[in-house]
Design an enzyme around this catalytic site. Structure first.
Site, PDB file in Angstrom:
ATOM      1  N   CYS A   5      54.124  43.420  37.670  1.00 32.35           N
ATOM      2  CA  CYS A   5      55.112  44.315  37.098  1.00 32.35           C
ATOM      3  C   CYS A   5      55.482  43.958  35.650  1.00 32.35           C
ATOM      4  O   CYS A   5      55.171  42.880  35.170  1.00 32.35           O
ATOM      5  CB  CYS A   5      56.399  44.261  37.900  1.00 32.35           C
ATOM      6  SG  CYS A   5      56.172  44.642  39.630  1.00 32.35           S
ATOM      7  N   GLY A  31      51.654  47.446  35.013  1.00 33.01           N
ATOM      8  CA  GLY A  31      51.843  48.163  36.268  1.00 33.01           C
ATOM      9  C   GLY A  31      51.673  49.648  36.064  1.00 33.01           C
ATOM     10  O   GLY A  31      52.306  50.224  35.174  1.00 33.01           O
ATOM     11  N   CYS A 238      52.202  30.893  33.537  1.00 38.84           N
ATOM     12  CA  CYS A 238      50.937  31.397  34.115  1.00 38.84           C
ATOM     13  C   CYS A 238      49.877  31.465  33.008  1.00 38.84           C
ATOM     14  O   CYS A 238      50.026  32.215  32.043  1.00 38.84           O
ATOM     15  CB  CYS A 238      51.166  32.787  34.703  1.00 38.84           C
ATOM     16  SG  CYS A 238      49.642  33.645  35.132  1.00 38.84           S
ATOM     17  N   TYR A 244      44.280  37.117  30.227  1.00 39.03           N
ATOM     18  CA  TYR A 244      44.004  38.500  30.613  1.00 39.03           C
ATOM     19  C   TYR A 244      45.208  39.437  30.694  1.00 39.03           C
ATOM     20  O   TYR A 244      45.185  40.533  30.151  1.00 39.03           O
ATOM     21  CB  TYR A 244      43.276  38.491  31.962  1.00 39.03           C
ATOM     22  CG  TYR A 244      43.107  39.849  32.589  1.00 39.03           C
ATOM     23  CD1 TYR A 244      42.275  40.809  32.012  1.00 39.03           C
ATOM     24  CD2 TYR A 244      43.782  40.190  33.758  1.00 39.03           C
ATOM     25  CE1 TYR A 244      42.131  42.070  32.578  1.00 39.03           C
ATOM     26  CE2 TYR A 244      43.632  41.443  34.328  1.00 39.03           C
ATOM     27  CZ  TYR A 244      42.811  42.379  33.733  1.00 39.03           C
ATOM     28  OH  TYR A 244      42.668  43.620  34.288  1.00 39.03           O
ATOM     29  N   SER A 285      38.724  43.864  28.285  1.00 37.90           N
ATOM     30  CA  SER A 285      39.238  42.528  28.620  1.00 37.90           C
ATOM     31  C   SER A 285      38.484  41.383  27.946  1.00 37.90           C
ATOM     32  O   SER A 285      39.061  40.336  27.674  1.00 37.90           O
ATOM     33  CB  SER A 285      39.219  42.341  30.129  1.00 37.90           C
ATOM     34  OG  SER A 285      37.952  42.697  30.647  1.00 37.90           O
ATOM     35  N   CYS A 438      45.617  28.901  40.695  1.00 39.50           N
ATOM     36  CA  CYS A 438      44.433  29.590  41.209  1.00 39.50           C
ATOM     37  C   CYS A 438      43.121  28.944  40.765  1.00 39.50           C
ATOM     38  O   CYS A 438      42.062  29.285  41.304  1.00 39.50           O
ATOM     39  CB  CYS A 438      44.471  31.059  40.817  1.00 39.50           C
ATOM     40  SG  CYS A 438      44.752  31.303  39.060  1.00 39.50           S
TER      41      CYS A 438
HETATM   42  S1  SF4 Z   1      48.325  31.026  40.508  1.00 35.35           S
HETATM   43 FE1  SF4 Z   1      47.067  31.686  38.745  1.00 35.35          FE
HETATM   44  S2  SF4 Z   1      47.520  33.860  38.414  1.00 35.35           S
HETATM   45 FE2  SF4 Z   1      49.111  33.023  39.785  1.00 35.35          FE
HETATM   46  S3  SF4 Z   1      50.789  32.446  38.413  1.00 35.35           S
HETATM   47 FE3  SF4 Z   1      49.536  30.615  38.698  1.00 35.35          FE
HETATM   48  S4  SF4 Z   1      48.040  30.674  37.016  1.00 35.35           S
HETATM   49 FE4  SF4 Z   1      48.970  32.708  37.167  1.00 35.35          FE
END
Ligand code: SF4
Length: 465
Positions: A5, A31, A238, A244, A285, A438
């Site tokens: 969002c 979003g 993040c 991206y 991208s 991730c």
């Molecule tokens: S897990 Fe990956 S996509 Fe999710 S907030 Fe953390 S760095 Fe970002």
């Protein structure tokens, strides 16, 4: 891959509906499934609709909406089927009206909902924003806003950048780890809080600063007031915002997104050099990453793939047969660039691997001699629990395959991902201040069954030590 969002809040001496609309347009990439705005005009009025911002508000005459403070939201959720589920979420509570727009995921919201139900609360929407709103209302019964929000922050876990309204007052709040972005700006006759600086730019405003992790800011037409509620030593921005999600023309936590993507490409070229005729971005991208790769390698950049910008999104295409052809409908190779050439194909990430596989097949069908894939993020090996739609390991090609196995699966001549060290160097934020969940499988928030990166100060604060 989709961001959850985008949020905005505006306080102005002028009417705010049009400003919120423009800001939401600038945040549209965060979003596209629904949009909404809540405006105070004697009471809070909520306007919500499905689709892109212009579709969502097409039946609303913005000029007729009075009100000098408001919040807005653009929503991504594949599950959304009715405007009712869109945000802002508006609640009638004993302390007055509360409207909430949220970017992120409260990871313990179901547990908190059960606790509230045991106390006798019933729910209208049953979503996490309603849980947050009722908790806030509960704490506001005998506390000031900053103390109530502090109590709220001790209860909720996860990622959150909120814009909030309490009757005619409007606020922005960022989680203690700063997982999602949020920034503050000045516009003509007022102030704005938004997910990204591009929303401030779109209004011809002046960027003031990022909202600090753990900070609550109240804006009025005449200024802003800051409450620094938590000061966790390490943050968890993040990293994917830089790679991206965010618009390339945004600046997030003091870092220029476009320049970061260019640096990612430069480092990719150092880490994974290859002999080729052209560097070709996957539009849009991979564009800045490809530019960086070309600059560092000396291999010319060429727009070898053209994008049809007028194709609707996958899920509303009528038949499976047409959906299958989506990549071909969206991207078409420029034959003179591709035919007989060795191509470095650059993109930001690989999630399932299905799209890049189709693009490589397309390039080969049009005569590409070799296709070398270079990716501006490390392999995604684990889910995101903080609001990005990659929620299970089964979705992720890199969770159970080696890089060589992925190369074979997508049929590339070579495959190179940027390293985690390279990623950190390109962003320029130290490792302990980034969320890398991730790509490492270690998260800055406790998630059942996953490895946890201990946030000592925050834990002590939450436990009241
Ligand atoms: S897990 Fe990956 S996509 Fe999710 S907030 Fe953390 S760095 Fe970002």
């Amino acid at each position: 891959m989709n961001e959850c969002c985008g949020v905005v809040a505006v306080a102005s001496r002028n009417k705010v509906a049009e400003n919120i609309y423009i800001a939401l347009m600038a945040l549209q990439h965060r979003g596209q499934e629904a949009a909404g705005m809540a405006i105070f005009n004697k009471k809070i009025e909520n306007f919500k609709g499905l689709g892109l911002v212009d579709e969502a508000f097409k039946r609303i005459n913005l000029q007729e909406i009075n009100g000098n403070v408001g919040i807005g939201h653009v929503y991504y959720s594949i599950k959304i089927s009715s405007p009712e589920n869109a945000q802002p979420t508006l609640l009638q509570t004993p302390v007055g009206e509360i409207a909430i727009a949220h970017n992120g995921i409260i990871t313990n919201w179901k547990k908190l909902k059960e606790e509230l139900m045991e106390e006798g609360h019933s729910f209208l929407y049953g979503n996490e924003e309603e849980v947050v709103g009722y908790l806030l209302a509960k704490y506001l019964e005998d506390k000031s806003i900053e103390k109530a929000v502090k109590s709220l922050m001790k209860k909720i876990e996860g990622s959150y950048s909120f814009t909030l309204m309490l009757n005619d007052r409007v606020f922005g709040l960022r989680d203690p780890l700063g997982i999602k972005p949020l920034c503050l700006g000045e516009i003509e006759n007022g102030y704005i809080i938004a997910s990204e600086s591009v929303a401030i730019d779109a209004l011809g405003g002046k960027f003031i600063r990022d909202v600090m992790p753990g900070e609550l800011i109240e804006i009025t037409p005449d200024g802003y007031k800051s409450y620094k509620l938590v000061n966790e030593k390490h943050k968890a921005h993040c990293f994917f915002e830089y790679v991206y999600f965010a618009r390339a023309d945004s600046v997030i936590d003091g870092i220029d997104v476009y320049k970061t993507r260019e640096r990612l490409g430069e480092i990719l070229a150092e880490e994974h050099p290859v002999d080729a005729d052209y560097v070709v971005p996957i539009p849009d991208s991979g564009r800045a990453h490809a530019y960086g790769y070309s600059k560092a390698s000396g291999i010319p950049l060429a727009e070898g793939l053209m994008k049809n910008r007028y194709i609707a999104r996958t899920f509303i295409l009528p038949t499976q047969q047409i959906r299958e052809k989506l990549v071909q409908m969206k991207l078409n190779p420029v034959k003179s660039i591709i035919n007989g050439k060795k191509i470095v194909l650059v993109d930001d990430s690989i999630v399932r691997g299905t799209t890049i596989k189709k693009i490589i097949a397309l390039l080969r069908r049009h005569g590409a001699k070799e296709v070398h894939v270079r990716i501006g993020s490390p392999p995604i090996i684990a889910p995101c629990y903080f609001g990005i739609d990659m929620t299970t390991r089964e979705q992720l090609i890199a969770s159970n395959k080696t890089i060589e196995e992925i190369r074979k699966e997508i049929n590339a001549d070579s495959l190179g991902y940027i390293s985690i060290d390279g990623l950190i160097k390109a962003i320029g934020i130290e490792k302990n201040n980034l969320c890398l969940g991730c790509v490492t499988g270690e998260y800055p928030v406790k998630i059942e069954g996953e490895k946890y990166r201990f946030q000592e100060r925050l834990e002590k604060w939450q436990e009241g030590k």
